[in-house]
Design an enzyme around this catalytic site. Structure first.
Site, mmCIF file in Angstrom:
data_model
loop_
_atom_site.group_PDB
_atom_site.id
_atom_site.type_symbol
_atom_site.label_atom_id
_atom_site.label_comp_id
_atom_site.label_asym_id
_atom_site.label_seq_id
_atom_site.Cartn_x
_atom_site.Cartn_y
_atom_site.Cartn_z
ATOM 1 N N HIS A 217 0.800 -1.236 0.000
ATOM 2 C CA HIS A 217 0.000 0.000 0.000
ATOM 3 C C HIS A 217 0.828 1.279 0.000
ATOM 4 C CE1 HIS A 217 1.131 -0.018 4.191
ATOM 5 N NE2 HIS A 217 0.585 1.164 4.358
HETATM 6 N N1 UDP Z 1 -3.719 -5.315 8.857
HETATM 7 C C1 UDP Z 1 -5.008 -5.749 9.116
HETATM 8 N N2 UDP Z 1 -5.779 -6.164 8.064
HETATM 9 C C2 UDP Z 1 -5.324 -6.204 6.777
HETATM 10 C C3 UDP Z 1 -3.992 -5.756 6.527
HETATM 11 C C4 UDP Z 1 -3.225 -5.319 7.598
HETATM 12 O O1 UDP Z 1 -5.456 -5.756 10.265
HETATM 13 O O2 UDP Z 1 -6.072 -6.604 5.883
HETATM 14 C C5 UDP Z 1 -2.908 -4.824 9.997
HETATM 15 C C6 UDP Z 1 -1.537 -5.452 10.129
HETATM 16 O O3 UDP Z 1 -1.577 -6.596 10.923
HETATM 17 C C7 UDP Z 1 -0.714 -4.345 10.763
HETATM 18 C C8 UDP Z 1 -1.406 -3.084 10.324
HETATM 19 O O4 UDP Z 1 -2.651 -3.452 9.771
HETATM 20 O O5 UDP Z 1 -0.805 -4.378 12.162
HETATM 21 C C9 UDP Z 1 -0.546 -2.390 9.309
HETATM 22 O O6 UDP Z 1 -1.199 -1.305 8.814
HETATM 23 P P1 UDP Z 1 -0.658 -0.520 7.548
HETATM 24 O O7 UDP Z 1 0.058 -1.502 6.664
HETATM 25 O O8 UDP Z 1 -1.817 0.245 7.016
HETATM 26 O O9 UDP Z 1 0.321 0.538 8.167
HETATM 27 P P2 UDP Z 1 1.868 0.535 8.491
HETATM 28 O O10 UDP Z 1 2.127 -0.517 9.501
HETATM 29 O O11 UDP Z 1 2.624 0.344 7.209
HETATM 30 O O12 UDP Z 1 2.097 1.901 9.053
#
Ligand code: UDP
Length: 374
Positions: A217
């Protein structure tokens, strides 16, 4: 289900600590802290992520009290507008309400703008997950991390490495505590048992140990059509089925770049709830992602992860042997083939401790916050 705010009067006491969230990972990583603080704290939601399955559903999963303040118009706005809206609205709120401390988490526009708003109002700022650095100024989050590092009054660093980054930036070591990362306790709290995991896998038509789980993403991978094309092509080439949780930004980018067919070939699924995501991650033989949080969760779940990125602010997962960073393109399937063929890998990872701590980070942060409350 849209998140609606609960009036302060509905609460029996006047909470003195403001916890600011705006996106899925911030809710996940402040959830246990929020519950430990109970009536001492209240939540503010900036609405940076406004889709139900990226936001409201996570309040329900953790059983969190609704936010006392929800902002409008932040989600989908430009970065400058998000900063201006959040600093303006929260600046007013903090000046009137005067909490004892404001807690921000991570590196989002929400966290950076809320930290500045609190600082401008003279309210102490406590930064959870402080000191991460990718040294890649092209990442908006890197600039946000640096901005928060300047205004924070206390820095809760997840690891010794992140604490060292703060020292290098000239932060007074007395203002830094190595707490571990709060994602460890969030993961442990939400990890489903074998029966529930089996039900989630079966709903997605996959068998434990026979599929890969992917999420992509980040703007660096979705804004550039060649990178997104290369990632989708590589995922389709993997020798195992792929469950591809598709962030709204990725779906929109695929449509914009004429890559909808390449995306649809993967049978993409909408973002799933946290428990279901952990079940899918737990059952997978391999994770592929550009997410920050998944680089930490893989060390708790003991799963190998291919990180598709230019840089990472989480080198610990790579150093401990859980993650391998690659660029979009054939490196993805090369790394996947190697990891899938490594018969001793899962046993080695199972015996490797998480570099992100022991699941007590939120408790340590409660103790730090008590220094700020009157
Ligand atoms: N996550 C979730 N459902 C999904 C995909 C990801 O609950 O379908 C969770 C994942 O376990 C992690 C978090 O969302 O804890 C990550 O969010 P994101 O990738 O949006 O943000 P980042 O961590 O890159 O800041």
């Amino acid at each position: 289900m849209r998140i609606s705010s609960a009036p302060a009067a509905a609460q029996s006491v006047n909470p003195k600590i403001a916890l600011v969230v705006g996106t899925r990972p911030e809710i996940i990583k402040l959830a246990v802290l929020s519950k430990l603080l109970g009536e001492r704290a209240y939540l503010i939601h900036t609405g940076q992520h406004f889709d139900d399955n990226l936001s409201a559903a996570f309040f329900a999963t953790f059983g969190l009290t609704p936010p006392q303040l929800c902002l409008d118009g932040v989600g989908g706005a430009s970065r400058a507008q998000q900063f201006s809206l959040i600093t303006g609205e929260l600046g007013r709120h903090f000046a009137e309400r005067r909490p004892d401390a404001v807690v921000v988490q991570g590196d989002t526009n929400t966290a950076a703008a809320a930290a500045q708003a609190a600082h401008f109002a003279g309210i102490p700022v406590v930064h959870v997950e402080a000191g991460l650095r990718s040294n890649d100024r092209a990442m908006p989050e890197e600039i946000n991390r640096i901005l928060i590092g300047v205004v924070a009054d206390h820095h809760c660093a997840p690891t010794e490495e992140s604490a060292a980054n703060l020292r290098l930036a000239g932060v007074d070591p007395r203002r830094v505590t190595v707490t571990g990362n709060t994602v460890v306790e969030a993961t442990l709290e939400c990890l489903p048992g074998p029966q529930d995991t089996e039900a989630v896998l079966s709903a997605h038509g996959v068998q434990a140990g026979h599929y890969a789980l992917a999420t992509i993403h980040r703007p660096e991978n979705t804004d550039d059509p060649r990178r997104l094309d290369a990632i989708l092509t590589e995922l389709a080439k993997l020798p195992v089925p792929v469950v591809f949780s598709t962030h709204p930004r990725t779906r929109a980018a695929a449509t914009r770049h004429g890559l909808s067919a390449a995306l649809d070939r993967l049978g993409p699924v909408e973002p799933v709830g946290y428990r279901d995501f952990l079940a899918l991650a737990q059952g997978a033989m391999l994770l592929i992602s550009d997410s920050g949080g998944i680089q930490e969760e893989c060390t708790v779940l003991k799963k190998p992860l291919i990180v598709v990125r230019n840089s990472t602010e989480r080198p610990e997962a790579v150093e401990a042997g859980f993650a391998e960073r690659v660029q979009p393109g054939p490196a993805i399937s090369r790394a996947a083939s190697r990891l899938l063929a490594d018969t001793g890998l899962h046993a080695r990872l199972a015996a490797t401790p998480s570099p992100y701590g022991d699941g007590l980070a939120s408790q340590r942060i409660v103790a730090i916050l008590s220094q700020f409350t009157r």
